[in-house]
Motif scaffolding. Structure first.
Motif, PDB file in Angstrom:
ATOM      1  N   ALA A 353      -0.700   2.821   8.954  1.00 29.15           N
ATOM      2  CA  ALA A 353      -0.211   2.770   7.656  1.00 29.15           C
ATOM      3  C   ALA A 353       1.269   2.599   7.369  1.00 29.15           C
ATOM      4  CB  ALA A 353      -0.976   3.742   6.869  1.00 29.15           C
ATOM      5  N   ASN A 354       2.119   3.047   8.568  1.00 30.02           N
ATOM      6  CA  ASN A 354       3.485   2.669   8.269  1.00 30.02           C
ATOM      7  C   ASN A 354       4.125   2.153   9.166  1.00 30.02           C
ATOM      8  OD1 ASN A 354       4.465   5.267   5.949  1.00 30.02           O
ATOM      9  ND2 ASN A 354       2.828   6.051   7.282  1.00 30.02           N
ATOM     10  N   LEU A 355       3.238   1.137   9.860  1.00 32.33           N
ATOM     11  CA  LEU A 355       3.879  -0.008  10.804  1.00 32.33           C
ATOM     12  C   LEU A 355       3.964  -1.317  10.332  1.00 32.33           C
ATOM     13  CD1 LEU A 355       2.528   1.880  14.080  1.00 32.33           C
ATOM     14  CD2 LEU A 355       4.966   1.461  13.522  1.00 32.33           C
ATOM     15  N   PRO A 356       5.020  -1.626   9.831  1.00 29.91           N
ATOM     16  CA  PRO A 356       5.098  -3.089   9.487  1.00 29.91           C
ATOM     17  C   PRO A 356       5.399  -3.911  10.720  1.00 29.91           C
ATOM     18  CG  PRO A 356       7.099  -2.237   8.861  1.00 29.91           C
ATOM     19  CD  PRO A 356       6.081  -0.975   9.438  1.00 29.91           C
ATOM     20  N   PRO A 357       5.618  -5.207  10.939  1.00 27.02           N
ATOM     21  CA  PRO A 357       5.974  -5.911  12.025  1.00 27.02           C
ATOM     22  C   PRO A 357       7.643  -5.915  12.339  1.00 27.02           C
ATOM     23  CG  PRO A 357       5.616  -7.511  10.143  1.00 27.02           C
ATOM     24  CD  PRO A 357       5.176  -6.299   9.760  1.00 27.02           C
ATOM     25  N   GLU A 358       8.272  -5.208  11.302  1.00 26.10           N
ATOM     26  CA  GLU A 358       9.651  -5.276  11.419  1.00 26.10           C
ATOM     27  C   GLU A 358      10.306  -3.589  12.178  1.00 26.10           C
ATOM     28  OE1 GLU A 358       8.374  -7.867   8.517  1.00 26.10           O
ATOM     29  OE2 GLU A 358       8.556  -5.603   8.360  1.00 26.10           O
ATOM     30  N   PRO A 359      11.144  -3.682  12.792  1.00 28.07           N
ATOM     31  CA  PRO A 359      11.661  -2.496  13.382  1.00 28.07           C
ATOM     32  C   PRO A 359      12.139  -1.202  12.226  1.00 28.07           C
ATOM     33  CG  PRO A 359      13.376  -3.901  13.592  1.00 28.07           C
ATOM     34  CD  PRO A 359      12.088  -4.646  13.051  1.00 28.07           C
ATOM     35  N   VAL A 360      11.063  -0.784  11.465  1.00 33.44           N
ATOM     36  CA  VAL A 360      11.511   0.190  10.336  1.00 33.44           C
ATOM     37  C   VAL A 360      11.079   1.533  10.851  1.00 33.44           C
ATOM     38  CG1 VAL A 360      11.189   0.940   7.891  1.00 33.44           C
ATOM     39  CG2 VAL A 360      11.070  -1.606   8.467  1.00 33.44           C
ATOM     40  N   ASP A 361      11.939   2.279  10.602  1.00 35.26           N
ATOM     41  CA  ASP A 361      11.791   3.849  11.116  1.00 35.26           C
ATOM     42  C   ASP A 361      10.689   4.428  10.163  1.00 35.26           C
ATOM     43  OD1 ASP A 361      13.781   3.547  12.809  1.00 35.26           O
ATOM     44  OD2 ASP A 361      15.257   4.715  11.676  1.00 35.26           O
ATOM     45  N   ILE A 362      10.133   5.398  10.922  1.00 33.80           N
ATOM     46  CA  ILE A 362       8.964   6.260   9.994  1.00 33.80           C
ATOM     47  C   ILE A 362       9.388   7.616   9.892  1.00 33.80           C
ATOM     48  CG2 ILE A 362       6.443   7.169  10.252  1.00 33.80           C
ATOM     49  CD1 ILE A 362       5.807   4.824  11.926  1.00 33.80           C
ATOM     50  N   ASP A 363       9.242   8.200   8.936  1.00 33.64           N
ATOM     51  CA  ASP A 363       9.765   9.718   8.642  1.00 33.64           C
ATOM     52  C   ASP A 363       8.504  10.580   8.419  1.00 33.64           C
ATOM     53  OD1 ASP A 363      11.960  11.379   8.217  1.00 33.64           O
ATOM     54  OD2 ASP A 363      11.206  11.552   6.253  1.00 33.64           O
ATOM     55  N   LEU A 364       8.568  11.340   9.264  1.00 33.76           N
ATOM     56  CA  LEU A 364       7.620  12.115   9.237  1.00 33.76           C
ATOM     57  C   LEU A 364       7.598  13.585   8.577  1.00 33.76           C
ATOM     58  CD1 LEU A 364       4.528  12.887  10.337  1.00 33.76           C
ATOM     59  CD2 LEU A 364       5.475  14.072  12.392  1.00 33.76           C
ATOM     60  N   ASN A 365       6.683  13.931   7.534  1.00 32.76           N
ATOM     61  CA  ASN A 365       6.918  14.999   6.865  1.00 32.76           C
ATOM     62  C   ASN A 365       5.406  15.653   6.572  1.00 32.76           C
ATOM     63  OD1 ASN A 365       6.497  14.591   3.622  1.00 32.76           O
ATOM     64  ND2 ASN A 365       7.859  13.252   4.206  1.00 32.76           N
ATOM     65  N   ALA A 366       5.356  16.787   6.435  1.00 36.17           N
ATOM     66  CA  ALA A 366       3.978  17.385   6.541  1.00 36.17           C
ATOM     67  C   ALA A 366       3.385  16.925   5.050  1.00 36.17           C
ATOM     68  CB  ALA A 366       3.775  18.945   6.352  1.00 36.17           C
ATOM     69  N   ALA A 367       4.144  16.896   3.849  1.00 36.69           N
ATOM     70  CA  ALA A 367       3.325  16.673   2.690  1.00 36.69           C
ATOM     71  C   ALA A 367       3.136  15.254   2.532  1.00 36.69           C
ATOM     72  CB  ALA A 367       4.221  17.116   1.501  1.00 36.69           C
ATOM     73  N   ASP A 368       3.694  14.246   2.907  1.00 41.82           N
ATOM     74  CA  ASP A 368       3.371  12.879   2.784  1.00 41.82           C
ATOM     75  C   ASP A 368       2.207  12.678   3.925  1.00 41.82           C
ATOM     76  OD1 ASP A 368       3.779  10.251   1.989  1.00 41.82           O
ATOM     77  OD2 ASP A 368       4.243   9.909   4.203  1.00 41.82           O
TER      78      ASP A 368
END
Length: 681
Positions: A353-368
């Motif tokens: 759900a957080n992966l577009p086709p561009e190199p965009v970082d994913i930020d992992l936090n517990a609440a989200d």
């Protein structure tokens, strides 16, 4: 139809699989599962990257041979990937006779065409350890940005590349001794001889195809000039010895990508230059240089087939910072699996759900993580299927009836249809959003028509339509959540279904796919994530959460006296720490119904869909600005984690964001295409 081979970067065999590895493995697995669902001949191939100085030193530290170390680590890698439902056609190793044979073959082909040069070079040498130091074993201050404790070849902070002798305050990473420079004879690959190919890749005119952002990276490196690439290392070194040399070995970055070739089943069917096949690589943006410059040039020089595409994803960050074991920001796959209440498909869903086709970082936090999975996957998608199937069993013995579709069917199917072009564009984020949107329409339909209380004929038809939507959503989501989807497909009797069975590729609207039959016995689909489990996912998250809660309980006093300026916001209020703001869960809410409240001049009672399966009731003081009928179907921003409060006898669960006062209030609104429950960032 061309055969398709997809790879992800080879995990290094000196440690366990962690969540950063899983971002890439999940992305690749979802892509390949989608290709197969669409009827294509696609396989996923990967292997352990097993050579290099770190392997040798780790084995020495543990008192075992390098071979024993990589065998043990490899077993753990395979187990971890299997537990996250990563489906490889083959998962191998680079430490095999086959990989050595292909590495020697490619090296000799490159040497025969003049791409390999042999010459002396000055290298970093540790006099205390009595060994030449690979670039990664020289640490110091970045010569470009001044960041401390950086590697000898690339800065993790500014991403600059350089030579180890350019580092400031350089030291041996093994013992801390400042290295000296010594001469050794090595082999070099003449990268600049392949400039026409590499310029074509950077300009988008040649394979492999890369994203425009990656093209800019490549062009920047090309503009600086392409240095020859040293492809040999001095012993001691764990790797393949170079034929004809006594103490020289192939550099790990030469034989590691060759592992893609040697571990491919039916190797010639994919890698022979004339093969009727496509090869895709999925990699992180930290190894673009090796995969989009060195690797294509090597393949061209050795007369092998070039990959058709290189898909680059961003990095997995933890609370805004790069994952790091030394800094306490690393969670392994096994640690995740050991937390009660965390399911592998929770993480698969969140990453997709957080992966577009561009190199965009994913930020992992517990609440989200918790809110996203609970609101979208559990309360929306899984709950829609569970409610539908349970109601059909309870009221009508599980029998599916023929039913004529209406406007809600059209809206839901069109939402689901959007997942197909998104998957084809390798845009997993948009594909998941489309499926969530389709299920949100289905949940709204259930809520509006109340089949648990409606007249039997209409209720039976409505539930039968919803069974069809649940089936389509499960099938479309099956590359992401294969286990949960398989259970829904089993219950509706459609195991083994493919994309062709939905007929979503044409312009027409398909009629219900299942017009008769009986749904099977029900089983649980997907558990919710509890707060404690989510916090256990992210190292240090509990401390951050506790600080956030302490602030929210009233510690909002400014750090300096009021009126000083420093420590104040634009409106003269005290500044708050980021953790206080991050504690807000802002979601897209779709207003399903609005009504006045007897005796309350300013209050409206709203029914709002937040993608949770059942809508919320929110009491909002906007009656002086809006008539109830003006609000229906508006997409608004809701504070979703506000503590419930009772207003005029209404248990209100949430708050709408608005600007203005009295009769001049404007709601903060989102475009209609944003699905209910989507997080507002």
């Amino acid at each position: 139809m061309k055969k398709l081979l997809v790879t992800s970067a080879l995990p290094y065999a000196n440690g366990p699989i962690h969540l950063g590895h899983l971002v890439e493995a999940v992305q690749t697995d979802v892509i390949v599962r989608w290709q197969r669902l669409a009827g294509r001949d696609a396989i996923y191939v990967c292997a352990d990257d097993t050579h290099g100085t770190p392997i040798e030193l780790k084995a020495r530290e543990q008192g075992v041979t390098p071979e024993a170390l990589i065998a043990r680590v490899g077993e753990g890698h395979r187990r971890d990937f299997a537990d996250f439902e990563i489906n490889f056609a083959r998962y191998g190793s680079t430490h095999t006779p086959e990989n050595r044979a292909v590495a020697v073959e490619i090296f000799e082909r490159l040497r025969a065409r003049g791409d390999i040069d042999r010459r002396p070079i000055e290298l970093s040498y540790c006099e205390k350890d009595r060994r030449f130091l690979p670039d990664r074993f020289v640490r110091g201050t970045c010569p470009r940005c001044g960041a401390a404790d950086q590697y000898g070849d690339v800065c993790e902070s500014c991403k600059s590349t350089y030579r180890p002798e350019e580092l400031k305050d350089a030291r041996c990473a093994l013992c801390g001794t400042p290295p000296v420079r010594r001469t050794s004879t090595h082999y070099f690959f003449k990268l600049s001889r392949h400039l026409p190919l590499l310029s074509g890749i950077a300009g988008g005119q040649a394979e492999p195809r890369v994203d425009v952002q990656v093209q800019r990276f490549l062009q920047g490196w090309i503009d600086k000039g392409l240095d020859d690439w040293c492809v040999s290392r001095d012993g001691p070194y764990f790797g393949f010895p170079i034929p004809g040399e006594e103490d020289k070995f192939f550099y790990v970055w030469l034989d590691a990508p060759i592992g893609y070739i040697s571990n491919s089943p039916e190797r010639d069917a994919y890698w022979r230059k004339e093969a009727d096949a496509e090869i895709w690589h999925v990699i992180g943006k930290d190894i673009i240089y090796f995969h989009a410059l060195f690797w294509p040039a090597m393949l061209e020089g050795a007369d092998y087939k070039l990959p058709s595409r290189i898909l680059v994803h961003g990095m997995l960050n933890v609370r805004g910072e790069k994952m790091s074991k030394s800094r306490g920001r690393l969670t392994t796959a096994r640690e995740y699996l050991s937390v009660p209440g965390l399911h592998p498909e929770h993480l698969r869903y969140y990453f997709a759900a957080n992966l577009p086709p561009e190199p965009v970082d994913i930020d992992l936090n517990a609440a989200d993580f918790r809110h996203r999975v609970n609101a979208e996957l559990v309360n929306n998608v899984a709950n829609f299927a569970h409610r539908t199937l349970s109601l059909l069993r309870d009221r009508f013995g599980g029998r599916i009836a023929a039913a004529e579709p209406g406007p809600a069917w059209t809206e839901a199917v069109e939402a689901l249809r959007a997942a197909v072009p998104a998957y084809e564009a390798l845009d997993l984020k948009s594909a998941v959003a489309a499926i969530v949107a389709g299920c949100a329409v289905g949940n709204g339909f259930l809520q509006a028509n109340k089949p648990w209380a409606a007249e039997p004929g209409k209720a039976h038809a409505d539930l039968s339509l919803c069974v069809n939507l649940a089936y389509a959503a499960a099938l479309l989501l099956s590359p992401v959540t294969p286990g949960m989807s398989a259970e829904v497909l089993r219950q509706v009797g459609r195991e083994g279904a493919t994309l062709a069975d939905l007929g979503l590729g044409g312009g027409g609207l398909p009629a219900p796919w299942i017009r008769e039959g009986k749904v099977g016995e029900g089983r649980a689909l997907m558990p919710r994530i509890e707060t404690k489990a989510a916090q256990a996912l992210v190292p240090g998250e509990g401390a951050v959460k506790e600080a956030s809660n302490a602030t929210a309980r009233g510690s909002l006093a400014p750090a300096v006296s009021p009126g000083v300026g420093r420590g104040e916001g634009a409106a003269g209020l005290p500044e708050i720490p980021f953790e206080t703001f991050a504690a807000l869960d802002l979601r897209c809410g779709v207003i399903l119904a609005a009504e006045t409240v007897a005796g309350a001049k300013k209050l409206l009672k709203l029914t709002v869909d937040l993608g949770e399966g059942s809508p919320r009731v929110i009491a909002s003081g906007i009656a002086e600005s809006f008539r109830p009928e003006q609000l229906v179907e508006r997409h608004v921003v809701v504070v979703a984690n506000l503590a419930p409060r009772t207003l005029r006898g209404i248990a209100s669960r949430g708050m709408l964001l608005a600007a203005g006062d009295g009769a001049a209030v404007s709601l903060v609104e989102l475009p209609r295409g944003v699905p209910a429950g989507a997080k507002v960032r």
